[in-house]
Design a protein around this motif. Structure first.
Motif, mmCIF file in Angstrom:
data_model
loop_
_atom_site.group_PDB
_atom_site.id
_atom_site.type_symbol
_atom_site.label_atom_id
_atom_site.label_comp_id
_atom_site.label_asym_id
_atom_site.label_seq_id
_atom_site.Cartn_x
_atom_site.Cartn_y
_atom_site.Cartn_z
ATOM 1 N N MET A 202 0.907 -1.232 0.014
ATOM 2 C CA MET A 202 -0.195 -0.074 0.131
ATOM 3 C C MET A 202 0.915 1.293 -0.198
ATOM 4 N N THR A 203 2.049 1.229 0.830
ATOM 5 C CA THR A 203 2.841 2.424 0.762
ATOM 6 C C THR A 203 3.605 2.672 -0.542
ATOM 7 N N LYS A 204 3.723 1.810 -1.390
ATOM 8 C CA LYS A 204 4.283 1.878 -2.660
ATOM 9 C C LYS A 204 3.093 2.665 -3.363
ATOM 10 N N ALA A 205 2.028 2.165 -3.493
ATOM 11 C CA ALA A 205 1.008 2.902 -4.208
ATOM 12 C C ALA A 205 0.777 4.243 -3.904
ATOM 13 N N LEU A 206 0.679 4.613 -2.500
ATOM 14 C CA LEU A 206 0.429 5.780 -2.162
ATOM 15 C C LEU A 206 1.765 6.866 -2.581
ATOM 16 N N LEU A 207 2.995 6.466 -2.322
ATOM 17 C CA LEU A 207 3.979 7.014 -2.697
ATOM 18 C C LEU A 207 4.032 7.104 -4.310
ATOM 19 N N ALA A 208 3.572 6.117 -5.141
ATOM 20 C CA ALA A 208 3.432 6.782 -6.663
ATOM 21 C C ALA A 208 2.672 7.627 -6.786
ATOM 22 N N ILE A 209 1.385 7.498 -6.248
ATOM 23 C CA ILE A 209 0.427 8.519 -6.494
ATOM 24 C C ILE A 209 0.782 9.981 -5.976
ATOM 25 N N HIS A 210 1.294 9.966 -4.970
ATOM 26 C CA HIS A 210 1.921 11.321 -4.616
ATOM 27 C C HIS A 210 2.943 11.908 -5.466
ATOM 28 N N VAL A 211 3.821 10.998 -5.833
ATOM 29 C CA VAL A 211 5.142 11.377 -6.896
ATOM 30 C C VAL A 211 4.376 11.785 -8.119
ATOM 31 N N LEU A 212 3.352 11.158 -8.550
ATOM 32 C CA LEU A 212 2.777 11.480 -9.912
ATOM 33 C C LEU A 212 2.064 12.569 -9.915
ATOM 34 N N ALA A 213 1.133 12.741 -8.615
ATOM 35 C CA ALA A 213 0.539 14.084 -8.629
ATOM 36 C C ALA A 213 1.450 15.246 -8.712
ATOM 37 N N ALA A 214 2.545 15.079 -7.874
ATOM 38 C CA ALA A 214 3.400 16.288 -7.788
ATOM 39 C C ALA A 214 3.808 16.526 -9.181
ATOM 40 N N ILE A 215 4.143 15.747 -9.994
ATOM 41 C CA ILE A 215 4.996 15.799 -11.326
ATOM 42 C C ILE A 215 3.605 16.514 -12.217
ATOM 43 N N ILE A 216 2.479 15.795 -12.130
ATOM 44 C CA ILE A 216 1.409 16.339 -12.839
ATOM 45 C C ILE A 216 0.874 17.552 -12.533
ATOM 46 N N THR A 217 0.763 17.953 -11.308
ATOM 47 C CA THR A 217 -0.036 19.342 -10.781
ATOM 48 C C THR A 217 1.103 20.457 -10.620
ATOM 49 N N ILE A 218 2.160 20.133 -9.846
ATOM 50 C CA ILE A 218 3.251 21.204 -9.399
ATOM 51 C C ILE A 218 4.008 21.492 -10.694
ATOM 52 N N GLY A 219 4.265 20.676 -11.363
ATOM 53 C CA GLY A 219 4.940 21.001 -12.948
ATOM 54 C C GLY A 219 4.270 21.964 -13.766
ATOM 55 N N PRO A 220 3.083 21.976 -14.109
ATOM 56 C CA PRO A 220 2.352 22.765 -14.768
ATOM 57 C C PRO A 220 2.225 24.057 -14.019
ATOM 58 N N VAL A 221 1.707 24.012 -12.732
ATOM 59 C CA VAL A 221 1.717 25.529 -12.186
ATOM 60 C C VAL A 221 2.698 26.334 -11.983
ATOM 61 N N THR A 222 3.954 25.572 -11.847
ATOM 62 C CA THR A 222 5.245 26.416 -11.675
ATOM 63 C C THR A 222 5.732 26.689 -13.008
ATOM 64 N N VAL A 223 5.561 26.061 -14.068
ATOM 65 C CA VAL A 223 5.918 26.719 -15.645
ATOM 66 C C VAL A 223 4.947 27.774 -15.827
ATOM 67 N N ALA A 224 3.708 27.451 -15.676
ATOM 68 C CA ALA A 224 2.849 28.571 -16.347
ATOM 69 C C ALA A 224 3.042 29.948 -15.302
ATOM 70 N N ALA A 225 3.154 29.914 -14.170
ATOM 71 C CA ALA A 225 3.453 30.820 -13.116
ATOM 72 C C ALA A 225 4.707 31.728 -13.626
ATOM 73 N N SER A 226 5.716 30.688 -13.987
ATOM 74 C CA SER A 226 6.851 31.386 -14.299
ATOM 75 C C SER A 226 6.849 32.204 -15.697
ATOM 76 N N MET A 227 5.895 31.693 -16.755
ATOM 77 C CA MET A 227 5.726 32.346 -17.886
ATOM 78 C C MET A 227 4.957 33.629 -17.868
ATOM 79 N N PHE A 228 4.095 33.724 -16.854
ATOM 80 C CA PHE A 228 3.264 34.639 -17.089
ATOM 81 C C PHE A 228 3.684 36.085 -16.826
ATOM 82 N N PRO A 229 4.739 36.404 -16.019
ATOM 83 C CA PRO A 229 5.384 37.975 -15.930
ATOM 84 C C PRO A 229 6.148 37.979 -17.384
#
Length: 161
Positions: free
Chosen positions: A1-28
């Motif tokens: 179960m831990t591996k599944a939770l960790l995989a979801i956590h890492v994938l969610a970070a890549i899929i959600t934090i990556g785009p908002v970081t790039v978009a926020a950086s491009m906006f200025p």
């Protein structure tokens, strides 16, 4: 179960934090471009897309800490200093995004007449806003870099890293 939770956590970070970081950086930079050589609808469309990415991904990004806490609980590391520091930095990053970056973007969009209320024109936009926004975006990005490093290095961790 831990591996599944960790995989979801890492994938969610890549899929959600990556785009908002790039978009926020491009906006200025996109704002400066729109102010320097206005190309009408194209500039506004770019800014609208970047702004929407920041808003949408900020909301769905809540999945990252939820699964992160679940993973930490299953690993029994909730009291570790590196994790507590990461949680605090994540909360700070979220606060910078929601309380500073998004309101600055709102003001810029309104100043360019690109908001839903069309509250202004490019002439009413403070020319210092893009530079200030870039600074806050840099702070947001540094917070995420620090959290990422802490998640990888895990100082004092006994989990094998």
């Amino acid at each position: 179960m831990t591996k599944a939770l960790l995989a979801i956590h890492v994938l969610a970070a890549i899929i959600t934090i990556g785009p908002v970081t790039v978009a926020a950086s491009m906006f200025p930079a996109a704002t400066r471009s729109a102010l320097a050589v206005p190309q009408g609808d194209r500039d506004l469309a770019t800014l609208r897309v970047l702004h929407r990415i920041c808003r949408v991904y900020a909301v769905i990004g809540i999945v990252v800490p939820v699964f992160g806490l679940a993973t930490a609980g299953s690993l029994h590391v909730l009291g570790n200093a590196w994790l507590i520091t990461s949680i605090v930095l994540t909360a700070l990053a979220a606060a910078v995004l929601v309380l500073v970056i998004q309101p600055y973007q709102d003001r810029i969009m309104a100043g360019l007449g690109a908001s839903s209320t069309d509250a202004g024109s490019a002439g009413s936009l403070d020319s210092r806003l893009p530079a200030r926004l870039a600074g806050y975006t840099g702070m947001f990005n540094l917070l995420w870099v620090t959290v990422t490093v802490l998640m990888i290095v895990r100082p004092g961790s006994t989990t094998g890293a």
